[in-house]
Design an enzyme around this catalytic site. Structure first.
Site, PDB file in Angstrom:
ATOM      1  N   LEU A 166     -78.768 -13.290  27.544  1.00  0.00           N
ATOM      2  CA  LEU A 166     -77.861 -14.135  26.757  1.00  0.00           C
ATOM      3  C   LEU A 166     -78.394 -14.489  25.372  1.00  0.00           C
ATOM      4  O   LEU A 166     -79.601 -14.468  25.137  1.00  0.00           O
ATOM      5  CB  LEU A 166     -77.601 -15.427  27.545  1.00  0.00           C
ATOM      6  CG  LEU A 166     -77.024 -15.205  28.953  1.00  0.00           C
ATOM      7  CD1 LEU A 166     -76.850 -16.519  29.672  1.00  0.00           C
ATOM      8  CD2 LEU A 166     -75.710 -14.454  28.885  1.00  0.00           C
ATOM      9  N   TRP A 168     -78.411 -17.110  21.707  1.00  0.00           N
ATOM     10  CA  TRP A 168     -78.763 -18.511  21.440  1.00  0.00           C
ATOM     11  C   TRP A 168     -77.630 -19.303  20.809  1.00  0.00           C
ATOM     12  O   TRP A 168     -77.762 -20.503  20.623  1.00  0.00           O
ATOM     13  CB  TRP A 168     -79.982 -18.581  20.510  1.00  0.00           C
ATOM     14  CG  TRP A 168     -79.946 -17.580  19.374  1.00  0.00           C
ATOM     15  CD1 TRP A 168     -80.642 -16.415  19.313  1.00  0.00           C
ATOM     16  CD2 TRP A 168     -79.183 -17.660  18.155  1.00  0.00           C
ATOM     17  NE1 TRP A 168     -80.354 -15.741  18.149  1.00  0.00           N
ATOM     18  CE2 TRP A 168     -79.459 -16.486  17.410  1.00  0.00           C
ATOM     19  CE3 TRP A 168     -78.302 -18.596  17.627  1.00  0.00           C
ATOM     20  CZ2 TRP A 168     -78.884 -16.228  16.170  1.00  0.00           C
ATOM     21  CZ3 TRP A 168     -77.716 -18.336  16.390  1.00  0.00           C
ATOM     22  CH2 TRP A 168     -78.019 -17.168  15.667  1.00  0.00           C
ATOM     23  N   LYS A 192     -81.445 -14.348  31.962  1.00  0.00           N
ATOM     24  CA  LYS A 192     -82.468 -14.562  30.935  1.00  0.00           C
ATOM     25  C   LYS A 192     -81.800 -15.173  29.708  1.00  0.00           C
ATOM     26  O   LYS A 192     -81.091 -14.505  28.973  1.00  0.00           O
ATOM     27  CB  LYS A 192     -83.180 -13.278  30.511  1.00  0.00           C
ATOM     28  CG  LYS A 192     -84.416 -13.635  29.660  1.00  0.00           C
ATOM     29  CD  LYS A 192     -84.897 -12.581  28.720  1.00  0.00           C
ATOM     30  CE  LYS A 192     -84.276 -12.561  27.363  1.00  0.00           C
ATOM     31  NZ  LYS A 192     -84.575 -13.724  26.487  1.00  0.00           N
ATOM     32  N   SER A 246     -76.702  -8.905  19.979  1.00  0.00           N
ATOM     33  CA  SER A 246     -76.514  -7.987  18.856  1.00  0.00           C
ATOM     34  C   SER A 246     -76.169  -6.578  19.345  1.00  0.00           C
ATOM     35  O   SER A 246     -76.535  -6.183  20.459  1.00  0.00           O
ATOM     36  CB  SER A 246     -77.783  -7.943  18.012  1.00  0.00           C
ATOM     37  OG  SER A 246     -78.842  -7.436  18.784  1.00  0.00           O
ATOM     38  N   TYR A 256     -81.778   1.615  28.716  1.00  0.00           N
ATOM     39  CA  TYR A 256     -82.486   1.199  29.947  1.00  0.00           C
ATOM     40  C   TYR A 256     -81.745   1.719  31.167  1.00  0.00           C
ATOM     41  O   TYR A 256     -82.343   2.192  32.128  1.00  0.00           O
ATOM     42  CB  TYR A 256     -82.560  -0.329  30.048  1.00  0.00           C
ATOM     43  CG  TYR A 256     -83.293  -1.062  28.944  1.00  0.00           C
ATOM     44  CD1 TYR A 256     -84.353  -0.488  28.262  1.00  0.00           C
ATOM     45  CD2 TYR A 256     -82.925  -2.367  28.591  1.00  0.00           C
ATOM     46  CE1 TYR A 256     -85.019  -1.191  27.258  1.00  0.00           C
ATOM     47  CE2 TYR A 256     -83.580  -3.065  27.600  1.00  0.00           C
ATOM     48  CZ  TYR A 256     -84.624  -2.476  26.927  1.00  0.00           C
ATOM     49  OH  TYR A 256     -85.265  -3.170  25.943  1.00  0.00           O
ATOM     50  N   GLU A 268     -71.062  -7.664  25.152  1.00  0.00           N
ATOM     51  CA  GLU A 268     -70.281  -8.392  24.140  1.00  0.00           C
ATOM     52  C   GLU A 268     -71.161  -8.459  22.903  1.00  0.00           C
ATOM     53  O   GLU A 268     -72.222  -9.087  22.939  1.00  0.00           O
ATOM     54  CB  GLU A 268     -69.972  -9.820  24.604  1.00  0.00           C
ATOM     55  CG  GLU A 268     -69.077  -9.909  25.801  1.00  0.00           C
ATOM     56  CD  GLU A 268     -67.686  -9.367  25.558  1.00  0.00           C
ATOM     57  OE1 GLU A 268     -67.290  -9.207  24.393  1.00  0.00           O
ATOM     58  OE2 GLU A 268     -67.014  -9.076  26.557  1.00  0.00           O
ATOM     59  N   CYS A 303     -70.043 -14.763  16.978  1.00  0.00           N
ATOM     60  CA  CYS A 303     -69.674 -13.345  16.892  1.00  0.00           C
ATOM     61  C   CYS A 303     -68.229 -13.172  16.437  1.00  0.00           C
ATOM     62  O   CYS A 303     -67.882 -12.163  15.854  1.00  0.00           O
ATOM     63  CB  CYS A 303     -69.904 -12.661  18.230  1.00  0.00           C
ATOM     64  SG  CYS A 303     -69.108 -13.511  19.589  1.00  0.00           S
ATOM     65  N   LYS A 354     -83.041 -14.687   6.784  1.00  0.00           N
ATOM     66  CA  LYS A 354     -82.173 -13.490   6.805  1.00  0.00           C
ATOM     67  C   LYS A 354     -80.842 -13.809   6.118  1.00  0.00           C
ATOM     68  O   LYS A 354     -80.351 -13.033   5.284  1.00  0.00           O
ATOM     69  CB  LYS A 354     -81.950 -13.073   8.266  1.00  0.00           C
ATOM     70  CG  LYS A 354     -81.201 -11.786   8.448  1.00  0.00           C
ATOM     71  CD  LYS A 354     -81.081 -11.454   9.939  1.00  0.00           C
ATOM     72  CE  LYS A 354     -79.721 -10.849  10.225  1.00  0.00           C
ATOM     73  NZ  LYS A 354     -79.300 -10.876  11.606  1.00  0.00           N
ATOM     74  N   GLU A 403     -72.767  -8.061   9.584  1.00  0.00           N
ATOM     75  CA  GLU A 403     -72.634  -9.343  10.275  1.00  0.00           C
ATOM     76  C   GLU A 403     -73.797 -10.235   9.832  1.00  0.00           C
ATOM     77  O   GLU A 403     -74.964  -9.933  10.108  1.00  0.00           O
ATOM     78  CB  GLU A 403     -72.676  -9.148  11.795  1.00  0.00           C
ATOM     79  CG  GLU A 403     -72.442 -10.443  12.529  1.00  0.00           C
ATOM     80  CD  GLU A 403     -72.549 -10.310  14.034  1.00  0.00           C
ATOM     81  OE1 GLU A 403     -73.462  -9.632  14.507  1.00  0.00           O
ATOM     82  OE2 GLU A 403     -71.712 -10.913  14.729  1.00  0.00           O
TER      83      GLU A 403
HETATM   84  P1  NDP Z   1     -80.298 -10.321  20.283  1.00  0.00           P
HETATM   85  O1  NDP Z   1     -79.360  -9.234  20.588  1.00  0.00           O
HETATM   86  O2  NDP Z   1     -81.546 -10.006  19.561  1.00  0.00           O
HETATM   87  O3  NDP Z   1     -80.711 -11.085  21.629  1.00  0.00           O
HETATM   88  C1  NDP Z   1     -79.809 -11.351  22.695  1.00  0.00           C
HETATM   89  C2  NDP Z   1     -80.596 -11.387  23.974  1.00  0.00           C
HETATM   90  O4  NDP Z   1     -81.254 -10.130  24.192  1.00  0.00           O
HETATM   91  C3  NDP Z   1     -81.712 -12.435  23.945  1.00  0.00           C
HETATM   92  O5  NDP Z   1     -81.859 -12.998  25.215  1.00  0.00           O
HETATM   93  C4  NDP Z   1     -82.907 -11.592  23.564  1.00  0.00           C
HETATM   94  O6  NDP Z   1     -84.145 -12.161  23.907  1.00  0.00           O
HETATM   95  C5  NDP Z   1     -82.647 -10.331  24.343  1.00  0.00           C
HETATM   96  N1  NDP Z   1     -83.380  -9.190  23.827  1.00  0.00           N
HETATM   97  C6  NDP Z   1     -83.852  -9.022  22.554  1.00  0.00           C
HETATM   98  N2  NDP Z   1     -84.499  -7.840  22.456  1.00  0.00           N
HETATM   99  C7  NDP Z   1     -84.447  -7.260  23.686  1.00  0.00           C
HETATM  100  C8  NDP Z   1     -84.917  -6.045  24.212  1.00  0.00           C
HETATM  101  N3  NDP Z   1     -85.599  -5.174  23.478  1.00  0.00           N
HETATM  102  N4  NDP Z   1     -84.674  -5.765  25.515  1.00  0.00           N
HETATM  103  C9  NDP Z   1     -83.997  -6.644  26.279  1.00  0.00           C
HETATM  104  N5  NDP Z   1     -83.539  -7.812  25.841  1.00  0.00           N
HETATM  105  C10 NDP Z   1     -83.738  -8.125  24.555  1.00  0.00           C
HETATM  106  O7  NDP Z   1     -79.511 -11.405  19.543  1.00  0.00           O
HETATM  107  P2  NDP Z   1     -80.100 -12.666  18.840  1.00  0.00           P
HETATM  108  O8  NDP Z   1     -79.708 -13.768  19.707  1.00  0.00           O
HETATM  109  O9  NDP Z   1     -81.530 -12.612  18.482  1.00  0.00           O
HETATM  110  O10 NDP Z   1     -79.270 -12.596  17.505  1.00  0.00           O
HETATM  111  C11 NDP Z   1     -79.465 -11.519  16.599  1.00  0.00           C
HETATM  112  C12 NDP Z   1     -78.139 -11.076  16.078  1.00  0.00           C
HETATM  113  O11 NDP Z   1     -77.292 -10.705  17.175  1.00  0.00           O
HETATM  114  C13 NDP Z   1     -77.367 -12.148  15.372  1.00  0.00           C
HETATM  115  O12 NDP Z   1     -77.794 -12.306  14.064  1.00  0.00           O
HETATM  116  C14 NDP Z   1     -75.974 -11.621  15.519  1.00  0.00           C
HETATM  117  O13 NDP Z   1     -75.745 -10.627  14.580  1.00  0.00           O
HETATM  118  C15 NDP Z   1     -75.953 -11.001  16.888  1.00  0.00           C
HETATM  119  N6  NDP Z   1     -75.468 -11.884  17.934  1.00  0.00           N
HETATM  120  C16 NDP Z   1     -74.238 -11.707  18.451  1.00  0.00           C
HETATM  121  C17 NDP Z   1     -73.754 -12.560  19.413  1.00  0.00           C
HETATM  122  C18 NDP Z   1     -72.438 -12.428  20.024  1.00  0.00           C
HETATM  123  O14 NDP Z   1     -71.956 -13.395  20.599  1.00  0.00           O
HETATM  124  N7  NDP Z   1     -71.812 -11.274  20.007  1.00  0.00           N
HETATM  125  C19 NDP Z   1     -74.503 -13.686  19.884  1.00  0.00           C
HETATM  126  C20 NDP Z   1     -75.815 -13.780  19.328  1.00  0.00           C
HETATM  127  C21 NDP Z   1     -76.240 -12.894  18.403  1.00  0.00           C
HETATM  128  P3  NDP Z   1     -84.922 -13.043  22.794  1.00  0.00           P
HETATM  129  O15 NDP Z   1     -84.194 -14.284  22.723  1.00  0.00           O
HETATM  130  O16 NDP Z   1     -86.277 -13.201  23.321  1.00  0.00           O
HETATM  131  O17 NDP Z   1     -84.894 -12.256  21.516  1.00  0.00           O
END
Ligand code: NDP
Length: 501
Positions: A166, A168, A192, A246, A256, A268, A303, A354, A403
């Site tokens: 999930l 943040w 997670k 993302s 994976y 999503e 998003c 950023k 984005e």
């Molecule tokens: P991420 O996609 O980086 O993270 C989402 C989840 O995936 C978190 O729990 C993250 O853990 C986990 N994750 C990160 N890297 C890996 C990996 N290599 N393997 C498995 N799991 C992983 O999104 P963020 O929350 O960091 O946000 C980054 C960007 O994503 C934003 O700027 C935005 O563009 C987009 N975003 C889109 C969302 C939506 O609702 N569609 C919501 C949030 C973000 P960890 O927290 O430890 O990085």
């Protein structure tokens, strides 16, 4: 629901706040096997709130084993649907009862305005669990129209173990969106949360257990994406990944899956969502307030944020004038715990940098900055960025394409309907769109032509729990959140073909 949102109530609750900061596995709070922790911060002050258990692959494995044991034992999937419903409804009630506490956790850890957490995020989380619970004993399976000497049933069965990874930006709501359909269909779950926002998720899991969800059915492994997240993605005994985040990390989950057990993957992902305003709109005040809310709600960390305003040239300046007046009056940035404010802090320094990088490059490219464009309230130690609007942005500018996930709106004028549709669809994403027009034919024609999972007409919205949410193109993959459509990817179809004697 007894909680009210006053400054005094918030202060009293914070005094008594206890953080759940260990993993929740098999019905118990436990430290990470390695003993490692990571700090979680308040982005409005930069201060550490607490240290959280940093789960690794060993902990993920324990959680998956617990979930599999619970699934195989049938302690959840084997319940009568009405029993699952009753427990999930108690779960939703407990979330409501702890509304203020959960809202404070969300606000402290994610920098979100407390009013939004209290009035939107936590009620939405409870409502999603409750709504899904209600479906438990109301949805029927099917009998196929076979020849008379056969009876064939088509049933939905739970997949088994779901891994939910999930983001943040809406920590509690995203837990609700995944847990509601996963649990009601009989699955066991390993969640997670994002490393930046574990606290509300851990408390919600505890409330679920208190409501009667058996040990092992709902587990939470806080930790980093590169360790805990990857371990869930690669685990051979996880049946489905339900992911929000993302597009880049979403792709990793497909890899994976391909490299391991071909687990189902539902993604999503991001969006670069257009808000299209046609020249026939009569009520510019209403359009302006909605455009601002769509762009800046949750500081644009959304998003489905409407980060591109695609507006007819003939009304652009009048609309922007109205928006600037309303922005000044209604959109104050500051302490996320102040119930009067609508804008809080960005999630962390790296993310703020950023967002500021996008703004700086747009300025350097000579784009017209109408308002904002800078970090503010730096003296607080928090990560605040002023709501920012750039006018006359070319379609191919970086801020019109990427984005940003921050409070930055790109205004793109158009002259014809065809041009408006072309601009709206000129993106690799397709999550959400808004369309403003007073003409019913225009509404039908254009809402059909816009390639997005949700098109909101004369409003901005992700719909409600009755409607599916997800994206076209690179905004989504493998299923939708919300509504009964969400049940589809949490279940397998079982055909039972019975030849009659
Ligand atoms: P991420 O996609 O980086 O993270 C989402 C989840 O995936 C978190 O729990 C993250 O853990 C986990 N994750 C990160 N890297 C890996 C990996 N290599 N393997 C498995 N799991 C992983 O999104 P963020 O929350 O960091 O946000 C980054 C960007 O994503 C934003 O700027 C935005 O563009 C987009 N975003 C889109 C969302 C939506 O609702 N569609 C919501 C949030 C973000 P960890 O927290 O430890 O990085």
């Amino acid at each position: 629901m007894t909680d009210t949102l006053t400054r005094d109530a918030i202060a009293q609750k914070i005094k008594r706040l206890e953080y759940r900061n260990l993993a929740f596995i098999d019905g118990q709070f436990v430290p990470a096997r390695s003993g490692k922790t990571f700090p979680t911060l308040n982005p409005a002050t930069g201060e550490v709130l607490t240290e959280v258990a940093a789960c690794g692959s060993e902990d993920v494995d324990l959680a998956v084993q617990a979930a599999r044991r619970a699934f195989n034992a049938g302690v959840w999937s084997g319940l009568a649907p009405a029993e699952r419903k009753a427990i999930m409804k108690r779960f939703a009630d407990l979330i409501d009862e702890h509304r203020l506490e959960l809202a404070i956790l969300e606000s402290l850890e994610a920098g979100k305005p407390i009013g939004e957490c209290f009035n939107v995020d936590i009620p939405d989380t409870a409502n999603t669990i409750r709504w899904n619970a209600e479906t438990a004993d109301k949805l029927y399976d099917a009998v196929a129209p076979t020849a008379p000497d056969v009876v064939a049933t088509v049933r939905r069965e739970p997949l088994g173990v779901v891994g939910a990874v999930l983001p943040w930006n809406f920590p509690a709501m995203m837990v609700g969106w995944k847990l509601g359909p996963a649990l009601v269909t009989g699955n066991c779950v390993v969640v997670k949360p994002a490393q930046l926002t574990s606290l509300s998720t851990l408390r919600i899991a505890e409330l679920g257990h208190k409501a009667g969800i058996p040990a092992g059915v709902l587990n939470v492994v806080p930790g980093l994406g590169s360790t805990a997240g990857q371990a869930i993605g690669m685990h051979p005994d996880v049946d489905l990944i339900a992911f929000t985040g993302s597009t880049a990390v979403g792709r990793r989950f497909l890899e994976y899956s391909a490299a391991t057990n071909l687990k189902r993957v539902a993604l999503e992902l991001g969006g670069k969502n257009p808000q299209v305003v046609m020249p026939d709109v009569s009520d510019l005040k209403t359009v302006a307030s909605n455009v601002l809310a769509s762009a800046f709600w949750n500081m644009g960390e959304n998003c489905s944020a409407g980060s591109r305003l695609v507006v007819h040239r003939s009304i652009k300046d009048a609309l922007l004038d109205e928006m600037l007046v309303q922005l000044e009056a209604d959109w104050k940035t500051g302490d996320p715990l102040d119930p009067e404010l609508r804008l809080g802090a960005l999630i962390q320094k790296d993310h703020m940098d950023k967002v500021l990088g996008f703004i700086d490059r747009a300025k350097a490219a000579g784009l017209t900055l109408l308002t904002g464009g800078e970090r503010i309230l730096e003296e607080t130690g928090g990560y605040f960025v002023a709501p920012t609007i750039f006018d006359e942005v070319p379609r191919d500018a970086e801020i019109a394409r990427e984005e940003i996930f921050g409070p930055v709106l790109a205004v793109i004028p158009f002259d014809t309907e065809e041009e408006a549709i072309a601009i709206a669809n000129d993106t690799c994403y397709g999550l959400a769109a808004s369309l403003w027009s007073d003409d019913i034919s225009t509404v039908h024609r254009m809402s059909k032509a816009i390639r997005a999972g949700t098109v909101s007409v004369n409003c901005f919205s992700e719909g409600d729990i009755t409607t599916p949410f997800g994206g076209y193109k690179q905004s989504g993959f493998g299923g939708r959140d919300k509504s009964v459509y969400a049940h589809e990817h949490y279940t397998e179809l079982k055909t039972t073909w019975i030849k009659l004697a």
